[in-house]
Enzyme design. Structure first.
Site, PDB file in Angstrom:
ATOM      1  N   GLU A  23      11.029 -10.590 -18.684  1.00 52.97           N
ATOM      2  CA  GLU A  23      10.430  -9.865 -19.814  1.00 52.97           C
ATOM      3  C   GLU A  23      11.452  -9.659 -20.933  1.00 52.97           C
ATOM      4  O   GLU A  23      12.616  -9.378 -20.629  1.00 52.97           O
ATOM      5  CB  GLU A  23       9.916  -8.511 -19.334  1.00 52.97           C
ATOM      6  CG  GLU A  23       8.752  -8.664 -18.374  1.00 52.97           C
ATOM      7  CD  GLU A  23       8.329  -7.344 -17.745  1.00 52.97           C
ATOM      8  OE1 GLU A  23       8.820  -6.284 -18.159  1.00 52.97           O
ATOM      9  OE2 GLU A  23       7.526  -7.390 -16.815  1.00 52.97           O
ATOM     10  N   ASP A  58       0.634  -8.018 -15.712  1.00 54.20           N
ATOM     11  CA  ASP A  58       1.240  -6.982 -16.554  1.00 54.20           C
ATOM     12  C   ASP A  58       2.751  -7.185 -16.618  1.00 54.20           C
ATOM     13  O   ASP A  58       3.409  -6.633 -17.496  1.00 54.20           O
ATOM     14  CB  ASP A  58       0.934  -5.603 -15.954  1.00 54.20           C
ATOM     15  CG  ASP A  58       1.514  -4.453 -16.770  1.00 54.20           C
ATOM     16  OD1 ASP A  58       1.339  -4.461 -18.007  1.00 54.20           O
ATOM     17  OD2 ASP A  58       2.135  -3.544 -16.186  1.00 54.20           O
ATOM     18  N   HIS A 104       3.488  -5.326 -19.995  1.00 58.51           N
ATOM     19  CA  HIS A 104       4.044  -4.255 -19.140  1.00 58.51           C
ATOM     20  C   HIS A 104       3.597  -2.871 -19.627  1.00 58.51           C
ATOM     21  O   HIS A 104       4.415  -2.032 -19.999  1.00 58.51           O
ATOM     22  CB  HIS A 104       5.581  -4.351 -19.092  1.00 58.51           C
ATOM     23  CG  HIS A 104       6.187  -3.655 -17.910  1.00 58.51           C
ATOM     24  ND1 HIS A 104       7.315  -4.099 -17.256  1.00 58.51           N
ATOM     25  CD2 HIS A 104       5.818  -2.526 -17.250  1.00 58.51           C
ATOM     26  CE1 HIS A 104       7.620  -3.286 -16.271  1.00 58.51           C
ATOM     27  NE2 HIS A 104       6.715  -2.305 -16.244  1.00 58.51           N
ATOM     28  N   ARG A 156       6.299  -6.083 -10.156  1.00 53.24           N
ATOM     29  CA  ARG A 156       7.423  -6.616 -10.925  1.00 53.24           C
ATOM     30  C   ARG A 156       7.246  -8.122 -10.998  1.00 53.24           C
ATOM     31  O   ARG A 156       6.791  -8.747 -10.015  1.00 53.24           O
ATOM     32  CB  ARG A 156       8.763  -6.310 -10.229  1.00 53.24           C
ATOM     33  CG  ARG A 156       9.228  -4.884 -10.377  1.00 53.24           C
ATOM     34  CD  ARG A 156       9.648  -4.570 -11.811  1.00 53.24           C
ATOM     35  NE  ARG A 156      10.122  -3.201 -11.965  1.00 53.24           N
ATOM     36  CZ  ARG A 156       9.387  -2.184 -12.393  1.00 53.24           C
ATOM     37  NH1 ARG A 156       8.112  -2.357 -12.703  1.00 53.24           N
ATOM     38  NH2 ARG A 156       9.912  -0.980 -12.522  1.00 53.24           N
ATOM     39  N   LEU A 178       0.856  -1.196   0.000  1.00 53.83           N
ATOM     40  CA  LEU A 178       0.000   0.000   0.000  1.00 53.83           C
ATOM     41  C   LEU A 178       0.891   1.245   0.000  1.00 53.83           C
ATOM     42  O   LEU A 178       1.018   1.939   1.006  1.00 53.83           O
ATOM     43  CB  LEU A 178      -0.952  -0.002   1.206  1.00 53.83           C
ATOM     44  CG  LEU A 178      -2.110   0.981   1.075  1.00 53.83           C
ATOM     45  CD1 LEU A 178      -3.223   0.395   0.219  1.00 53.83           C
ATOM     46  CD2 LEU A 178      -2.675   1.373   2.450  1.00 53.83           C
ATOM     47  N   GLY A 179       1.516   1.498  -1.140  1.00 54.89           N
ATOM     48  CA  GLY A 179       2.325   2.708  -1.303  1.00 54.89           C
ATOM     49  C   GLY A 179       1.533   3.725  -2.101  1.00 54.89           C
ATOM     50  O   GLY A 179       0.301   3.768  -2.023  1.00 54.89           O
ATOM     51  N   ARG A 180       2.256   4.524  -2.899  1.00 56.06           N
ATOM     52  CA  ARG A 180       1.578   5.570  -3.691  1.00 56.06           C
ATOM     53  C   ARG A 180       0.542   4.943  -4.626  1.00 56.06           C
ATOM     54  O   ARG A 180      -0.601   5.397  -4.698  1.00 56.06           O
ATOM     55  CB  ARG A 180       2.628   6.345  -4.523  1.00 56.06           C
ATOM     56  CG  ARG A 180       3.523   7.239  -3.702  1.00 56.06           C
ATOM     57  CD  ARG A 180       4.652   7.777  -4.548  1.00 56.06           C
ATOM     58  NE  ARG A 180       5.565   6.709  -4.925  1.00 56.06           N
ATOM     59  CZ  ARG A 180       6.856   6.660  -4.604  1.00 56.06           C
ATOM     60  NH1 ARG A 180       7.405   7.653  -3.934  1.00 56.06           N
ATOM     61  NH2 ARG A 180       7.609   5.649  -4.977  1.00 56.06           N
TER      62      ARG A 180
HETATM   63  P1  NAP Z   1       5.962   2.957  -3.123  1.00 58.16           P
HETATM   64  O1  NAP Z   1       5.119   4.126  -2.817  1.00 58.16           O
HETATM   65  O2  NAP Z   1       7.383   2.944  -2.662  1.00 58.16           O
HETATM   66  O3  NAP Z   1       5.210   1.662  -2.556  1.00 58.16           O
HETATM   67  C1  NAP Z   1       5.833   0.428  -2.429  1.00 58.16           C
HETATM   68  C2  NAP Z   1       5.084  -0.355  -1.362  1.00 58.16           C
HETATM   69  O4  NAP Z   1       5.652  -1.666  -1.265  1.00 58.16           O
HETATM   70  C3  NAP Z   1       5.167   0.271   0.023  1.00 58.16           C
HETATM   71  O5  NAP Z   1       3.876   0.330   0.547  1.00 58.16           O
HETATM   72  C4  NAP Z   1       6.023  -0.704   0.827  1.00 58.16           C
HETATM   73  O6  NAP Z   1       5.600  -0.698   2.178  1.00 58.16           O
HETATM   74  C5  NAP Z   1       5.699  -2.026   0.118  1.00 58.16           C
HETATM   75  N1  NAP Z   1       6.735  -3.018   0.314  1.00 58.16           N
HETATM   76  C6  NAP Z   1       8.062  -2.921   0.048  1.00 58.16           C
HETATM   77  N2  NAP Z   1       8.696  -4.053   0.398  1.00 58.16           N
HETATM   78  C7  NAP Z   1       7.749  -4.895   0.879  1.00 58.16           C
HETATM   79  C8  NAP Z   1       7.768  -6.218   1.389  1.00 58.16           C
HETATM   80  N3  NAP Z   1       8.922  -6.907   1.486  1.00 58.16           N
HETATM   81  N4  NAP Z   1       6.618  -6.761   1.788  1.00 58.16           N
HETATM   82  C9  NAP Z   1       5.453  -6.072   1.701  1.00 58.16           C
HETATM   83  N5  NAP Z   1       5.363  -4.822   1.228  1.00 58.16           N
HETATM   84  C10 NAP Z   1       6.502  -4.234   0.818  1.00 58.16           C
HETATM   85  O7  NAP Z   1       6.035   2.686  -4.680  1.00 58.16           O
HETATM   86  P2  NAP Z   1       4.931   2.970  -5.808  1.00 58.16           P
HETATM   87  O8  NAP Z   1       5.191   4.271  -6.428  1.00 58.16           O
HETATM   88  O9  NAP Z   1       3.587   2.668  -5.259  1.00 58.16           O
HETATM   89  O10 NAP Z   1       5.373   1.841  -6.877  1.00 58.16           O
HETATM   90  C11 NAP Z   1       5.413   0.492  -6.509  1.00 58.16           C
HETATM   91  C12 NAP Z   1       6.079  -0.343  -7.567  1.00 58.16           C
HETATM   92  O11 NAP Z   1       5.209  -0.505  -8.670  1.00 58.16           O
HETATM   93  C13 NAP Z   1       7.340   0.235  -8.200  1.00 58.16           C
HETATM   94  O12 NAP Z   1       8.471   0.018  -7.374  1.00 58.16           O
HETATM   95  C14 NAP Z   1       7.420  -0.510  -9.513  1.00 58.16           C
HETATM   96  O13 NAP Z   1       8.205  -1.678  -9.359  1.00 58.16           O
HETATM   97  C15 NAP Z   1       5.977  -0.912  -9.785  1.00 58.16           C
HETATM   98  N6  NAP Z   1       5.442  -0.227 -10.979  1.00 58.16           N
HETATM   99  C16 NAP Z   1       5.059  -0.966 -12.036  1.00 58.16           C
HETATM  100  C17 NAP Z   1       4.568  -0.327 -13.164  1.00 58.16           C
HETATM  101  C18 NAP Z   1       4.146  -1.112 -14.351  1.00 58.16           C
HETATM  102  O14 NAP Z   1       4.233  -0.593 -15.452  1.00 58.16           O
HETATM  103  N7  NAP Z   1       3.652  -2.328 -14.188  1.00 58.16           N
HETATM  104  C19 NAP Z   1       4.486   1.063 -13.210  1.00 58.16           C
HETATM  105  C20 NAP Z   1       4.876   1.782 -12.104  1.00 58.16           C
HETATM  106  C21 NAP Z   1       5.346   1.126 -10.985  1.00 58.16           C
HETATM  107  P3  NAP Z   1       6.634  -0.996   3.396  1.00 58.16           P
HETATM  108  O15 NAP Z   1       7.880  -0.245   3.076  1.00 58.16           O
HETATM  109  O16 NAP Z   1       5.913  -0.511   4.603  1.00 58.16           O
HETATM  110  O17 NAP Z   1       6.812  -2.478   3.408  1.00 58.16           O
HETATM  111  C1  8YV Z   2       7.856   2.075 -16.911  1.00 55.27           C
HETATM  112  C2  8YV Z   2       7.520   1.011 -14.690  1.00 55.27           C
HETATM  113  O1  8YV Z   2       7.061   2.598 -17.907  1.00 55.27           O
HETATM  114  O2  8YV Z   2       7.735   3.125 -13.663  1.00 55.27           O
HETATM  115  C3  8YV Z   2       7.968   1.903 -13.604  1.00 55.27           C
HETATM  116  O3  8YV Z   2       8.558   1.391 -12.643  1.00 55.27           O
HETATM  117  O4  8YV Z   2       7.616  -0.165 -14.609  1.00 55.27           O
HETATM  118  C4  8YV Z   2       6.887   1.583 -15.892  1.00 55.27           C
HETATM  119  O5  8YV Z   2       6.146   2.708 -15.568  1.00 55.27           O
HETATM  120  C5  8YV Z   2       8.691   1.176 -17.624  1.00 55.27           C
HETATM  121  O6  8YV Z   2       9.445   0.389 -16.797  1.00 55.27           O
HETATM  122  C6  8YV Z   2       9.581   1.994 -18.558  1.00 55.27           C
HETATM  123  O7  8YV Z   2      10.851   2.010 -18.103  1.00 55.27           O
END
Ligand code: NAP
Ligand code: 8YV
Length: 320
Positions: free
Chosen positions: A266, A261, A284, A237, A157-159
């Site tokens: 990948e 996704d 993705h 991821r 539960l982050g951003r």
């Molecule tokens: P964020 O605000 O840092 O949130 C990450 C969350 O993960 C935090 O709530 C953290 O809480 C939790 N966490 C970290 N380690 C953990 C563990 N071992 N067990 C349980 N919870 C854990 O990051 P965000 O901006 O929401 O983004 C999250 C992730 O989404 C990114 O890091 C990226 O890998 C992925 N993402 C994917 C895409 C896509 O295209 N599919 C796009 C954007 C982002 P605690 O620290 O309290 O554990």
């Molecule tokens: C990216 C993502 O678009 O922001 C991340 O962490 O996974 C995606 O939003 C992608 O990885 C491009 O680098």
């Protein structure tokens, strides 16, 4: 006239971002990994003040340390699992990234996958396209899983996770979450045991950070707790899920279905998944809309502009 800062661009970026970079900076492309890159870095590594990369491409310690005059890194994306922020911090190099601007689109895609899996949308589309519906089959199209009012577990539960949770209120869903520690300002119930969250949830959405700390967090035990009526959605991821365990759980219908996704290797996807109707896969694309990718590009530019103006970066990553 003052000299334009010289940047190294690690990989292909959004064309409009490449244009903006070229308008303001002198930009060189990093050759692909191999002997050509090694020779390039040995000969020219000392020319670069800035490195532009992406969440997917990242930057390891070897690349960072092959750039002795490097002063700033700006990454397109929020994930830092491929970027050695620690190696940069050791040299006092700030790392810019693009949090928040992609929350909406990633949360939207998580919900799209919740609906697509629960309501069997791609399966229904195939059923219509291949003419099965017209054939009036003896066995009708199978029933789906109601999404409104279902129990939604969020892992991370982050951003973005909070944005997913807010979407859920429009579907009258009950939300619980699991992080390493509870959040004081979150209105949703904290579940300290991931397995218990999976047992409780109808839909389990994974949106933690990637990297070593979360590798295979979703393993066979968690999948079995989710059970044959539960659905997994992963927009975080690929490494967070034990992909072989997931393939087996889907093949043997030990979970209801999965919406994915992201994948462990990948763009490689386990071919066993191609023939399964209980999985929905996209390449993705969670942040891949014109609006969000442009906002991410703008943040890449803003981070660089602030640095070269002697200001703090608007979005600077900190060492985990
Ligand atoms: P964020 O605000 O840092 O949130 C990450 C969350 O993960 C935090 O709530 C953290 O809480 C939790 N966490 C970290 N380690 C953990 C563990 N071992 N067990 C349980 N919870 C854990 O990051 P965000 O901006 O929401 O983004 C999250 C992730 O989404 C990114 O890091 C990226 O890998 C992925 N993402 C994917 C895409 C896509 O295209 N599919 C796009 C954007 C982002 P605690 O620290 O309290 O554990
Ligand atoms: C990216 C993502 O678009 O922001 C991340 O962490 O996974 C995606 O939003 C992608 O990885 C491009 O680098």
């Amino acid at each position: 006239m003052s000299q334009r800062p010289v940047l190294l661009q690690a990989l292909s970026l959004l064309p409009s971002l490449e244009e903006q970079l070229a308008e303001t900076y002198t930009v060189h492309r990093l050759p692909p990994a191999g002997p050509e890159r090694e020779a390039f870095l040995a000969a020219r590594g000392a020319e670069f003040e800035g490195l532009v990369t992406s969440a997917a491409g990242g930057a390891g310690a070897a690349l960072i340390n092959a750039l002795p005059k490097l002063r700033v890194i700006s990454s397109f994306g929020v994930g830092l699992d491929q970027l050695d922020v620690q190696a940069a911090a050791q040299r006092g190099i700030p790392v810019g990234y693009t949090p928040d601007v992609l929350n909406d689109c990633v949360a939207d895609l998580a919900f799209a996958l919740v609906l697509a899996t629960g309501r069997r949308i791609p399966e229904g589309d195939r059923f219509v396209r291949v003419g099965r519906w017209e054939q009036k089959p003896a066995t009708p199209f199978p029933l789906g899983r109601k999404v409104s009012g279902a129990k939604l577990g969020i892992v991370g539960l982050g951003r973005i996770g909070r944005t997913v949770a807010r979407r859920a209120s429009g579907f009258d869903m009950e939300v619980r979450y699991h992080n390493r520690r509870p959040l004081e300002d979150a209105p949703w119930t904290y579940e300290p045991q991931l397995v218990e969250l999976a047992r409780w949830a109808d839909f389990l959405v994974v949106i933690t950070a990637g990297g070593a700390g979360t590798r295979h967090l979703i393993d066979a035990k968690v999948l079995d707790a989710l059970g044959p009526k539960g659905f997994l959605v992963n927009v975080s991821r690929g490494t967070v899920v034990d992909e072989q365990a997931l393939v087996q759980a889907l093949q043997h219908k030990r979970i209801g279905g999965a919406g994915l996704d992201v994948f462990e290797r990948e763009p490689q996807v386990p071919h066993e998944l191609f023939t399964l109707d209980n999985v929905v896969m996209v390449p993705h694309i969670a942040s891949a809309t014109v609006q969000t990718r442009e906002a991410m590009a703008q943040r890449v530019m803003d981070n660089l502009a602030a640095f070269f103006a002697g200001q703090p970066l608007p979005s600077a990553a900190s060492v985990a």
